[in-house]
Design an enzyme around this catalytic site. Structure first.
Site, PDB file in Angstrom:
ATOM      1  N   ASN A 166       0.881  -1.164   0.000  1.00 27.94           N
ATOM      2  CA  ASN A 166       0.000   0.000   0.000  1.00 27.94           C
ATOM      3  C   ASN A 166       0.918   1.213   0.000  1.00 27.94           C
ATOM      4  OD1 ASN A 166      -1.785   2.042   0.487  1.00 27.94           O
ATOM      5  ND2 ASN A 166      -2.737   1.099   2.279  1.00 27.94           N
ATOM      6  N   ARG A 174      -2.535  -2.149  -3.476  1.00 34.62           N
ATOM      7  CA  ARG A 174      -3.755  -1.376  -3.277  1.00 34.62           C
ATOM      8  C   ARG A 174      -3.705  -0.179  -4.236  1.00 34.62           C
ATOM      9  NH1 ARG A 174      -5.276   3.083   1.001  1.00 34.62           N
ATOM     10  NH2 ARG A 174      -7.504   3.141   0.610  1.00 34.62           N
ATOM     11  N   HIS A 224     -13.211   2.141  -0.253  1.00 38.41           N
ATOM     12  CA  HIS A 224     -13.201   1.076   0.774  1.00 38.41           C
ATOM     13  C   HIS A 224     -13.803  -0.214   0.219  1.00 38.41           C
ATOM     14  CE1 HIS A 224     -13.568   4.326   4.209  1.00 38.41           C
ATOM     15  NE2 HIS A 224     -12.303   4.100   3.881  1.00 38.41           N
ATOM     16  N   ARG A 232     -12.977  14.599   7.752  1.00 35.90           N
ATOM     17  CA  ARG A 232     -13.719  14.931   6.522  1.00 35.90           C
ATOM     18  C   ARG A 232     -15.192  15.151   6.837  1.00 35.90           C
ATOM     19  NH1 ARG A 232     -11.908   9.835   3.124  1.00 35.90           N
ATOM     20  NH2 ARG A 232     -10.327   9.369   4.693  1.00 35.90           N
ATOM     21  N   GLU A 257      -7.796  -5.518   5.377  1.00 31.75           N
ATOM     22  CA  GLU A 257      -7.649  -5.144   3.963  1.00 31.75           C
ATOM     23  C   GLU A 257      -6.447  -5.830   3.317  1.00 31.75           C
ATOM     24  OE1 GLU A 257      -8.880  -0.785   4.908  1.00 31.75           O
ATOM     25  OE2 GLU A 257      -9.244  -1.079   2.783  1.00 31.75           O
TER      26      GLU A 257
END
Ligand code: ADP
Length: 402
Positions: A7, A95, A184, A245, A388
């Site tokens: 990642n 990723r 996601h 956010r 993940e």
């Protein structure tokens, strides 16, 4: 087969080496402060086992290639390492944040795929270039090994037009692909598959609402195993209230801030992404700090918790309407897995829709998939830890084995 999962961020690389026979993590590491005077390398060998061994090194790491090579030198170290040679890695899974409309599933990386990821840079200007750096370096180092791109957006490519179109001039979509993509996806897909196992039903027959609450937050409506709506949009800013956010706001606030406060578009963008959400409301973006502050009587912290959980509830209600029949609601990620209060408030007052928590089960801290709804609840509610890296490794294995 041993799979390396990468990642790659703008100044960091997170990686894991997994042995796919046992799905165990051999090593998990982070190379950070790439390009700064002193970089940092942290590797945990056999993490979360009795043999866990953490090795930390500080050294200058000029670029992503040096970072990856430094990580490999640790992985192959004769004393602490978990592989003898880089050639033991059978495949590399990457990723990739934005696959736009080009990718509906994980894909072996070819020159055409690299071109397509590059073409999607305008949709994810911070993430895709960093992901490409990681891919280029890995292709160089592991030249004989298949590299697979696993996209955050791919799972949501099954959304129907009515869910992904914005009510904007159609030309914006036709010419610039302005639409909702969702993110996601790897986590939502992984959680959906784990839930199907718990329900003892084929995933293709499951209707689920998956709730991913971490620093970034998103919710997905899954019909017959496929994503039919999700809360993040063209960028990872829409929808739920996140750490920093805003999630959904009236788009006219941008104009107001510009006209009345003289803010330019870059400032507004920075505020919405970095200074809003929980942090904007109370100055804290870690839910643990927010609970502590509430206990000390901090009113803004209470507002932050209420706004986030109320928004969660509204989306759950909306997705129940989208799906009709719901086989399970599932919470995951940092807050979703660890915060009973957030789960409780997000589902409060929904008994009329057949949702009832078992408050004792909800309060327990467990690392395994757990049912937290009461026997009377017609819709089961689960907590399932997301993973993940394992999800990327599984997808990579599937792709390379054809
Ligand atoms: P990311 O989106 O960065 O992957 P995570 O899924 O790891 O984020 O979630 C990180 C967030 O999870 C933290 O900011 C914190 O708010 C929350 N969190 C972690 N542990 C707990 C806990 N024990 N109780 C409440 N919230 C927690």
């Amino acid at each position: 087969m041993k799979i390396l999962v990468i990642n790659s961020g703008s100044s960091s690389i997170k990686y894991q080496v997994l042995d796919m026979e046992s799905e165990s993590v051999l090593a998990s590491g982070l190379v950070e402060r790439i390009g700064e005077p002193v970089g940092n390398l942290v590797t945990k060998f056999h993490p979360d086992t009795d043999q866990e061994n953490k090795v930390t090194r500080e050294q200058r790491i000029a670029d992503h290639k040096q970072g990856m090579l430094a990580a490999i030198s640790l992985l192959t170290d004769s004393e602490v390492g978990v592989i003898e040679d880089a050639s033991e890695i059978g495949a590399v899974g990457h990723r990739v944040v934005h696959g736009g409309e080009d990718f509906h599933e994980p894909t072996v990386i070819t020159p055409e795929v690299l071109e397509a990821i590059t073409a999607n840079i305008p949709l994810a200007p911070l993430h895709n270039p960093a992901n490409l750096d990681g891919i280029t370096v890995a292709m160089d180092i592991f030249a004989d090994v298949k590299q697979v791109a696993v996209f955050d957006t791919a799972f949501h490519q099954t959304m129907p037009e009515r869910a992904y179109m914005y009510a904007l001039p159609y030309a914006y979509y036709a010419e610039d692909r302005i639409r909702r993509y969702g993110f996601h996806g790897t986590s939502h897909k992984f959680i959906a598959a784990e839930t199907a196992k718990l329900l003892r039903k084929p995933l293709a027959e499951c209707n689920l609402i998956t709730v991913h609450l971490g620093n970034g937050c998103s919710m997905t409506a899954i019909e017959n195993g496929q994503s039919v709506d999700t809360s993040l949009g063209m960028t990872p800013l829409e929808g739920l209230v996140m750490g920093t956010r805003s999630g959904d706001v009236d788009p006219a606030i941008h104009t107001f801030l510009h006209r009345n406060k003289g803010m330019d578009i870059e400032e507004i963008d920075a505020v919405l992404n970095k200074e809003s959400g929980l942090k904007g409301l109370c100055g804290m973006n870690d839910m643990r700090d927010i609970h502590d502050a509430i206990a000390e009587g901090n009113k803004q912290a209470k507002i932050a918790l209420d706004v986030q959980t109320y928004r969660n509830k509204k989306y759950i209600g909306a997705y129940m309407a989208v799906l009709g029949r719901v086989d399970a609601i599932v919470f995951t990620a940092g807050i979703g897995e660890n915060d009973p209060k957030v789960r409780e408030l997000s589902l409060q007052g929904m008994e009329v829709f057949g949702i009832q928590l078992d408050l004792e089960a909800n309060a327990q801290r467990v690392k395994q998939p757990t049912c937290i709804s009461s026997k009377e609840s017609t819709i089961p509610v689960f907590v399932i830890p997301t993973n993940e890296e394992l999800a990327i490794a599984r997808e990579t294995l599937q792709v390379v084995q054809g």
